[in-house]
Design a protein around this motif. Sequence first.
Motif, PDB file in Angstrom:
ATOM      1  N   UNK A  68       0.832  -1.204   0.000  1.00 55.58           N
ATOM      2  CA  UNK A  68       0.000   0.000   0.000  1.00 55.58           C
ATOM      3  C   UNK A  68       0.869   1.257   0.000  1.00 55.58           C
ATOM      4  N   UNK A  69       1.846   1.311   0.906  1.00 50.53           N
ATOM      5  CA  UNK A  69       2.721   2.490   0.999  1.00 50.53           C
ATOM      6  C   UNK A  69       3.502   2.694  -0.296  1.00 50.53           C
ATOM      7  N   UNK A  70       3.963   1.603  -0.900  1.00 51.62           N
ATOM      8  CA  UNK A  70       4.727   1.713  -2.138  1.00 51.62           C
ATOM      9  C   UNK A  70       3.864   2.240  -3.277  1.00 51.62           C
ATOM     10  N   UNK A  71       2.613   1.800  -3.345  1.00 47.32           N
ATOM     11  CA  UNK A  71       1.709   2.284  -4.389  1.00 47.32           C
ATOM     12  C   UNK A  71       1.454   3.779  -4.237  1.00 47.32           C
ATOM     13  N   UNK A  72       1.268   4.219  -2.993  1.00 48.80           N
ATOM     14  CA  UNK A  72       1.053   5.647  -2.757  1.00 48.80           C
ATOM     15  C   UNK A  72       2.297   6.436  -3.143  1.00 48.80           C
ATOM     16  N   UNK A  73       3.469   5.959  -2.730  1.00 53.68           N
ATOM     17  CA  UNK A  73       4.717   6.669  -3.044  1.00 53.68           C
ATOM     18  C   UNK A  73       4.933   6.766  -4.547  1.00 53.68           C
ATOM     19  N   UNK A  74       4.634   5.690  -5.267  1.00 54.71           N
ATOM     20  CA  UNK A  74       4.838   5.678  -6.715  1.00 54.71           C
ATOM     21  C   UNK A  74       3.865   6.596  -7.435  1.00 54.71           C
ATOM     22  N   UNK A  75       2.712   6.840  -6.833  1.00 56.87           N
ATOM     23  CA  UNK A  75       1.707   7.687  -7.491  1.00 56.87           C
ATOM     24  C   UNK A  75       2.162   9.134  -7.634  1.00 56.87           C
ATOM     25  N   UNK A  76       3.246   9.509  -6.953  1.00 58.58           N
ATOM     26  CA  UNK A  76       3.778  10.872  -7.092  1.00 58.58           C
ATOM     27  C   UNK A  76       4.185  11.176  -8.529  1.00 58.58           C
ATOM     28  N   UNK A  77       4.402  10.139  -9.330  1.00 58.66           N
ATOM     29  CA  UNK A  77       4.763  10.341 -10.738  1.00 58.66           C
ATOM     30  C   UNK A  77       3.575  10.774 -11.588  1.00 58.66           C
ATOM     31  N   UNK A  78       2.380  10.825 -10.994  1.00 63.92           N
ATOM     32  CA  UNK A  78       1.178  11.048 -11.804  1.00 63.92           C
ATOM     33  C   UNK A  78       0.352  12.238 -11.338  1.00 63.92           C
ATOM     34  N   UNK A  79       0.984  13.206 -10.696  1.00 65.49           N
ATOM     35  CA  UNK A  79       0.248  14.416 -10.320  1.00 65.49           C
ATOM     36  C   UNK A  79      -0.003  15.267 -11.556  1.00 65.49           C
ATOM     37  N   UNK A 139      -2.391  15.460  -5.159  1.00 65.00           N
ATOM     38  CA  UNK A 139      -1.675  14.299  -4.625  1.00 65.00           C
ATOM     39  C   UNK A 139      -2.650  13.207  -4.190  1.00 65.00           C
ATOM     40  N   UNK A 140      -3.725  13.614  -3.525  1.00 63.34           N
ATOM     41  CA  UNK A 140      -4.707  12.630  -3.090  1.00 63.34           C
ATOM     42  C   UNK A 140      -5.337  11.923  -4.281  1.00 63.34           C
ATOM     43  N   UNK A 141      -5.691  12.666  -5.306  1.00 62.44           N
ATOM     44  CA  UNK A 141      -6.313  12.051  -6.475  1.00 62.44           C
ATOM     45  C   UNK A 141      -5.379  11.029  -7.119  1.00 62.44           C
ATOM     46  N   UNK A 142      -4.087  11.365  -7.196  1.00 60.95           N
ATOM     47  CA  UNK A 142      -3.127  10.434  -7.785  1.00 60.95           C
ATOM     48  C   UNK A 142      -3.025   9.163  -6.944  1.00 60.95           C
ATOM     49  N   UNK A 143      -2.964   9.325  -5.621  1.00 60.81           N
ATOM     50  CA  UNK A 143      -2.886   8.158  -4.738  1.00 60.81           C
ATOM     51  C   UNK A 143      -4.167   7.335  -4.813  1.00 60.81           C
ATOM     52  N   UNK A 144      -5.303   8.000  -4.770  1.00 57.76           N
ATOM     53  CA  UNK A 144      -6.597   7.300  -4.850  1.00 57.76           C
ATOM     54  C   UNK A 144      -6.711   6.505  -6.138  1.00 57.76           C
ATOM     55  N   UNK A 145      -6.361   7.126  -7.260  1.00 57.12           N
ATOM     56  CA  UNK A 145      -6.481   6.450  -8.545  1.00 57.12           C
ATOM     57  C   UNK A 145      -5.542   5.247  -8.620  1.00 57.12           C
ATOM     58  N   UNK A 146      -4.340   5.391  -8.042  1.00 62.19           N
ATOM     59  CA  UNK A 146      -3.390   4.274  -8.050  1.00 62.19           C
ATOM     60  C   UNK A 146      -3.921   3.105  -7.228  1.00 62.19           C
ATOM     61  N   UNK A 147      -4.492   3.394  -6.074  1.00 59.26           N
ATOM     62  CA  UNK A 147      -5.038   2.335  -5.223  1.00 59.26           C
ATOM     63  C   UNK A 147      -6.243   1.667  -5.875  1.00 59.26           C
ATOM     64  N   UNK A 148      -7.113   2.469  -6.464  1.00 55.09           N
ATOM     65  CA  UNK A 148      -8.303   1.910  -7.099  1.00 55.09           C
ATOM     66  C   UNK A 148      -7.953   1.076  -8.331  1.00 55.09           C
ATOM     67  N   UNK A 192       5.012   3.321  11.616  1.00 56.69           N
ATOM     68  CA  UNK A 192       5.451   1.930  11.703  1.00 56.69           C
ATOM     69  C   UNK A 192       6.186   1.496  10.430  1.00 56.69           C
ATOM     70  N   UNK A 193       6.156   2.343   9.404  1.00 55.38           N
ATOM     71  CA  UNK A 193       6.876   2.062   8.159  1.00 55.38           C
ATOM     72  C   UNK A 193       7.006   3.364   7.399  1.00 55.38           C
ATOM     73  N   UNK A 194       8.129   3.523   6.700  1.00 56.73           N
ATOM     74  CA  UNK A 194       8.383   4.739   5.933  1.00 56.73           C
ATOM     75  C   UNK A 194       8.960   4.353   4.575  1.00 56.73           C
ATOM     76  N   UNK A 195       8.391   4.884   3.523  1.00 55.52           N
ATOM     77  CA  UNK A 195       8.946   4.687   2.196  1.00 55.52           C
ATOM     78  C   UNK A 195       8.824   5.989   1.426  1.00 55.52           C
ATOM     79  N   UNK A 196       9.329   6.032   0.209  1.00 54.12           N
ATOM     80  CA  UNK A 196       9.357   7.272  -0.555  1.00 54.12           C
ATOM     81  C   UNK A 196       9.356   6.975  -2.041  1.00 54.12           C
ATOM     82  N   UNK A 197       9.194   8.017  -2.851  1.00 52.35           N
ATOM     83  CA  UNK A 197       9.107   7.889  -4.302  1.00 52.35           C
ATOM     84  C   UNK A 197      10.478   7.547  -4.883  1.00 52.35           C
ATOM     85  N   UNK A 198      10.506   6.482  -5.660  1.00 53.18           N
ATOM     86  CA  UNK A 198      11.725   6.083  -6.355  1.00 53.18           C
ATOM     87  C   UNK A 198      11.713   6.685  -7.756  1.00 53.18           C
ATOM     88  N   UNK A 199      12.848   7.230  -8.182  1.00 51.18           N
ATOM     89  CA  UNK A 199      12.952   7.761  -9.524  1.00 51.18           C
ATOM     90  C   UNK A 199      12.345   9.133  -9.717  1.00 51.18           C
TER      91      UNK A 199
END
Length: 209
Positions: A68-79, A139-148, A192-199
């Motif tokens: 879940x966290x990785x999908x949200x972080x990756x969605x930063x490429x789609x703002x 940012x929320x829309x990008x994360x929401x769309x990635x999760x959906x 409890x976990x931290x990740x970030x956008x790769x690339x």
Amino acid sequence: MSKNRARDRAARARMEATGAFRARAARTVDTTHSPEPTVGTTAFLLDASIPVDPHPGLADGATMDELFAALVARSAHHLERDGHPYPAFFDVYLVCPPAKEPQPGDAPPGWRNIGAFVLVTARRPWHLDDESQHVTTDAFRAARDALNAHWPGLPDWAGHAALPLETLAAMRGKFTDEDLLGLVHEMQDSAIHHTWTIGADPELDRSRW
């Protein structure tokens, strides 16, 4: 110093710098000219739902929460704004859900609630009114769309939601810049976990400096 701790400090520095820029801008911007966009950071709390069952093909040792966290972080490429994409960088902190018994309506059958605190860094015209709110929405829309897209089938009534940092702070009776930074620190320290956008655009990943 651990890599994650170094990134946390860098993220806090971004928040501090952004707040200082906004304060200066409010006092000094000449409205007859358009200042150049600058790198700044805003944040929001993401309230989401993910399937209870593990995702097929999940790597050994990985968890659904981490996916879940990785999908949200990756969605930063789609703002994007009005059809125009722009680069961004996300720091994603998984937060512990409140300790309570599940209630009817918390999540549909087969799903469970999950939360993340998301720091969003982008080069934007932060001097404009409500730009922070607009970036949060993008940012929320990008994360929401990635999760959906990854986990379709979530009913509309249980859709993902976002709470801007300023609103979250106000709900706790916190209104100053120092209060906002304190809340950011609290979210980071309790994650409890931290990740970030790769690339991402290297200019936006300030933790490397």
